[in-house]
Write a protein that holds these residues in place. Structure first.
Motif, mmCIF file in Angstrom:
data_model
loop_
_atom_site.group_PDB
_atom_site.id
_atom_site.type_symbol
_atom_site.label_atom_id
_atom_site.label_comp_id
_atom_site.label_asym_id
_atom_site.label_seq_id
_atom_site.Cartn_x
_atom_site.Cartn_y
_atom_site.Cartn_z
ATOM 1 N N CYS A 1 0.826 -1.213 0.000
ATOM 2 C CA CYS A 1 0.000 0.000 0.000
ATOM 3 C C CYS A 1 0.859 1.261 0.000
ATOM 4 O O CYS A 1 0.494 2.275 -0.605
ATOM 5 C CB CYS A 1 -0.938 -0.005 1.195
ATOM 6 N N ARG A 2 1.987 1.194 0.676
ATOM 7 C CA ARG A 2 2.889 2.345 0.711
ATOM 8 C C ARG A 2 3.437 2.661 -0.676
ATOM 9 O O ARG A 2 3.757 3.818 -0.984
ATOM 10 C CB ARG A 2 4.033 2.058 1.691
ATOM 11 N N LEU A 3 3.536 1.645 -1.520
ATOM 12 C CA LEU A 3 4.075 1.802 -2.863
ATOM 13 C C LEU A 3 2.987 2.113 -3.898
ATOM 14 O O LEU A 3 3.218 2.035 -5.098
ATOM 15 C CB LEU A 3 4.837 0.539 -3.267
ATOM 16 N N ARG A 4 1.820 2.461 -3.425
ATOM 17 C CA ARG A 4 0.705 2.816 -4.314
ATOM 18 C C ARG A 4 1.061 4.052 -5.130
ATOM 19 O O ARG A 4 1.690 4.990 -4.628
ATOM 20 C CB ARG A 4 -0.541 3.090 -3.469
ATOM 21 N N LEU A 5 0.678 4.063 -6.397
ATOM 22 C CA LEU A 5 0.911 5.226 -7.253
ATOM 23 C C LEU A 5 0.114 6.417 -6.744
ATOM 24 O O LEU A 5 -1.022 6.275 -6.286
ATOM 25 C CB LEU A 5 0.500 4.915 -8.693
ATOM 26 N N ARG A 6 0.703 7.594 -6.846
ATOM 27 C CA ARG A 6 0.005 8.803 -6.424
ATOM 28 C C ARG A 6 -1.147 9.076 -7.390
ATOM 29 O O ARG A 6 -0.971 9.081 -8.615
ATOM 30 C CB ARG A 6 0.964 9.986 -6.406
ATOM 31 N N GLU A 7 -2.346 9.326 -6.841
ATOM 32 C CA GLU A 7 -3.529 9.464 -7.678
ATOM 33 C C GLU A 7 -3.885 10.932 -7.902
ATOM 34 O O GLU A 7 -3.775 11.763 -7.003
ATOM 35 C CB GLU A 7 -4.720 8.739 -7.059
ATOM 36 N N TRP A 8 -4.341 11.228 -9.116
ATOM 37 C CA TRP A 8 -4.844 12.533 -9.491
ATOM 38 C C TRP A 8 -6.369 12.477 -9.556
ATOM 39 O O TRP A 8 -6.953 11.417 -9.746
ATOM 40 C CB TRP A 8 -4.328 12.944 -10.870
ATOM 41 N N GLN A 9 -7.007 13.623 -9.413
ATOM 42 C CA GLN A 9 -8.439 13.697 -9.648
ATOM 43 C C GLN A 9 -8.693 13.719 -11.150
ATOM 44 O O GLN A 9 -7.906 14.289 -11.916
ATOM 45 C CB GLN A 9 -9.040 14.946 -9.005
ATOM 46 N N VAL A 10 -9.781 13.108 -11.588
ATOM 47 C CA VAL A 10 -10.128 13.102 -13.002
ATOM 48 C C VAL A 10 -11.625 13.330 -13.151
ATOM 49 O O VAL A 10 -12.427 12.752 -12.416
ATOM 50 C CB VAL A 10 -9.690 11.783 -13.686
ATOM 51 N N GLU A 11 -12.008 14.233 -14.064
ATOM 52 C CA GLU A 11 -13.407 14.503 -14.373
ATOM 53 C C GLU A 11 -13.537 14.751 -15.872
ATOM 54 O O GLU A 11 -12.553 15.051 -16.560
ATOM 55 C CB GLU A 11 -13.940 15.703 -13.585
ATOM 56 N N VAL A 12 -14.770 14.635 -16.363
ATOM 57 C CA VAL A 12 -15.031 14.705 -17.797
ATOM 58 C C VAL A 12 -16.095 15.756 -18.073
ATOM 59 O O VAL A 12 -17.076 15.881 -17.331
ATOM 60 C CB VAL A 12 -15.501 13.335 -18.328
ATOM 61 N N CYS A 13 -15.898 16.512 -19.150
ATOM 62 C CA CYS A 13 -16.924 17.419 -19.673
ATOM 63 C C CYS A 13 -17.020 17.155 -21.166
ATOM 64 O O CYS A 13 -16.061 17.419 -21.912
ATOM 65 C CB CYS A 13 -16.565 18.875 -19.408
ATOM 66 N N GLY A 14 -18.151 16.633 -21.621
ATOM 67 C CA GLY A 14 -18.286 16.293 -23.027
ATOM 68 C C GLY A 14 -17.262 15.253 -23.437
ATOM 69 O O GLY A 14 -17.160 14.187 -22.829
ATOM 70 N N GLN A 15 -16.469 15.566 -24.456
ATOM 71 C CA GLN A 15 -15.417 14.657 -24.914
ATOM 72 C C GLN A 15 -14.052 14.990 -24.320
ATOM 73 O O GLN A 15 -13.046 14.420 -24.716
ATOM 74 C CB GLN A 15 -15.324 14.688 -26.444
ATOM 75 N N PHE A 16 -14.033 15.888 -23.325
ATOM 76 C CA PHE A 16 -12.767 16.375 -22.781
ATOM 77 C C PHE A 16 -12.526 15.804 -21.383
ATOM 78 O O PHE A 16 -13.390 15.916 -20.507
ATOM 79 C CB PHE A 16 -12.756 17.900 -22.735
ATOM 80 N N VAL A 17 -11.350 15.235 -21.183
ATOM 81 C CA VAL A 17 -10.960 14.657 -19.893
ATOM 82 C C VAL A 17 -9.963 15.604 -19.230
ATOM 83 O O VAL A 17 -8.966 16.014 -19.853
ATOM 84 C CB VAL A 17 -10.320 13.266 -20.076
ATOM 85 N N PHE A 18 -10.229 15.959 -17.979
ATOM 86 C CA PHE A 18 -9.362 16.858 -17.227
ATOM 87 C C PHE A 18 -8.839 16.140 -15.985
ATOM 88 O O PHE A 18 -9.520 15.268 -15.428
ATOM 89 C CB PHE A 18 -10.113 18.112 -16.781
ATOM 90 N N VAL A 19 -7.658 16.546 -15.558
ATOM 91 C CA VAL A 19 -7.095 16.026 -14.310
ATOM 92 C C VAL A 19 -6.653 17.193 -13.440
ATOM 93 O O VAL A 19 -6.400 18.303 -13.937
ATOM 94 C CB VAL A 19 -5.897 15.079 -14.561
ATOM 95 N N LYS A 20 -6.547 16.909 -12.157
ATOM 96 C CA LYS A 20 -6.053 17.909 -11.205
ATOM 97 C C LYS A 20 -5.073 17.224 -10.277
ATOM 98 O O LYS A 20 -5.346 16.138 -9.745
ATOM 99 C CB LYS A 20 -7.215 18.532 -10.424
ATOM 100 N N ALA A 21 -3.941 17.853 -10.070
ATOM 101 C CA ALA A 21 -2.876 17.260 -9.275
ATOM 102 C C ALA A 21 -3.281 17.119 -7.812
ATOM 103 O O ALA A 21 -4.049 17.940 -7.291
ATOM 104 C CB ALA A 21 -1.602 18.105 -9.382
ATOM 105 N N PRO A 22 -2.796 16.082 -7.141
ATOM 106 C CA PRO A 22 -3.074 15.943 -5.707
ATOM 107 C C PRO A 22 -2.483 17.110 -4.930
ATOM 108 O O PRO A 22 -1.418 17.632 -5.262
ATOM 109 C CB PRO A 22 -2.388 14.619 -5.342
#
Length: 364
Positions: A119-140
């Motif tokens: 669990c400690r070696l888990r990849l750092r996760e970003w937030q992800v959301e979608v608007c229409g055909q566009f995918v956006f991410v936000k850094a932790p």
């Protein structure tokens, strides 16, 4: 006279680092298109402010993580768009939808390896959301706590409507520009330079009537030809059932690095601007054919205007690139500590609005 973004903001590595923290790693950033994430194990990768990130479809759910193996730090996915398990190419560590390494070859070679270690070696996760055909991410750890809809505001409906008009992708055109990313963005926001820089391309469409919508961060520009040639009117009438029902040109900035453009909904372009250093920018243009309500006619539209639309966009970028370089060279020659003021024409309202949005975001 109106105050502008300081000269040093276009050249200073320290300010570029501040931009990475306060803009690119704090705001919602474009990561890719839903069409590239349609099937389970489809993925897209992006370099956002020097951070490698991927978005992947895990049985219908989109998740985003650092694209760096937590074992010995190799990049995991190497393609911009691809399909496959989250498996590091170096030692074949494999990660699940939670970013946890569930496949570790020769696990016995790691003495006393525990579930806590896993669990400690888990990849750092970003937030992800979608608007229409566009995918956006936000850094932790982003300073902007709101969701994508809050960030986009009125631009949410613009993106949704734009997405409905996007048909088949016709072209992907990447280019390097030896200029600061703000120079590149500002160049896309005004039509004042069209008559001198684009005399052999965009200016041939003739004089236009313009109007602007300025939102808290984003902005929208619309132009309508003062006189539409009969040939153009006939062409528009032939494809009057297009999903994006408008006439003329429309351009939208999604602050700070994404722009959308369309010619009457017949062709659509997405410009992705990726800062590389204080003096270099990667710009990638995607051209799409317009989508029609009767899809059986889309191939005809694509054959009649798709390639010419892609060629026109490429030509415009090729004309803009040397100008952006000249602007960067001029800015770099100025006294970096000298405050400057400028004047904006009616056609440059969005440039000044961009300056205001930038200064507000950098001060937050």
């Amino acid at each position: 006279m109106k105050p502008l973004i300081p000269v040093a903001s276009y050249t200073d590595p320290a300010i570029f680092k501040q931009e990475q923290a306060r803009l690119f790693n704090s705001l919602w950033m474009f990561a890719g298109f839903t069409k590239d994430l349609a099937q389970s194990q489809d993925y897209v990768t992006r370099n956002i402010a020097g951070q490698q990130v991927f978005v992947q479809n895990f049985q219908g759910q989109l998740r985003a993580f650092d694209n760096v193996c937590s074992h010995r730090f190799s990049l995991i996915h190497q393609q911009l768009v691809g399909h496959g398990a989250v498996q590091c190419p170096y030692h074949s560590w494999t990660y699940n939808q939670e970013g946890i390494p569930v496949g570790i070859p020769h696990l016995e070679e790691f003495p006393n390896f525990s579930e806590a270690d896993r669990c400690r070696l888990r990849l750092r996760e970003w937030q992800v959301e979608v608007c229409g055909q566009f995918v956006f991410v936000k850094a932790p750890g982003s300073q902007f706590s709101g969701g994508l809809r809050e960030f986009l505001g009125p631009a949410w409906d613009i993106l949704t409507t734009f997405s409905a008009g996007m048909g088949n992708q016709l072209d992907r055109y990447p280019m390097r520009i030896r200029a600061n990313w703000k120079v590149v963005v500002e160049n896309t926001l005004e039509s004042y330079h069209i008559w001198s820089v684009h005399s052999e391309s965009l200016a041939k469409h003739g004089p236009v009537e313009e109007n602007f919508n300025l939102y808290p961060h984003h902005s929208l520009y619309r132009s309508q030809p003062r006189k539409t040639p009969p040939k153009t009117r006939k062409f528009l009438a032939t494809f009057k059932d297009r999903q994006l029902e408008l006439e003329g040109y429309q351009h939208c900035l999604i602050f700070p690095l994404l722009t959308l453009a369309t010619f009457s909904g017949l062709s659509l372009s997405v410009h992705v601007i990726n800062p590389q250093s204080p003096g270099e920018t990667q710009a990638t243009n995607y051209t799409f054919c317009g989508r029609l309500k009767d899809p059986s006619y889309e191939k005809i539209l694509q054959d009649m205007s798709g390639q010419s639309a892609a060629a026109l966009t490429r030509q415009a970028w090729q004309e803009d690139r040397p100008i952006c370089v000249l602007v960067q060279q001029g800015i770099a020659s100025l006294d970096q500590n000298q405050p400057r003021e400028g004047i904006f024409s009616q056609e440059e309202q969005r440039v000044y609005h961009f300056h205001q949005a930038y200064m507000a975001a950098m001060a937050s």
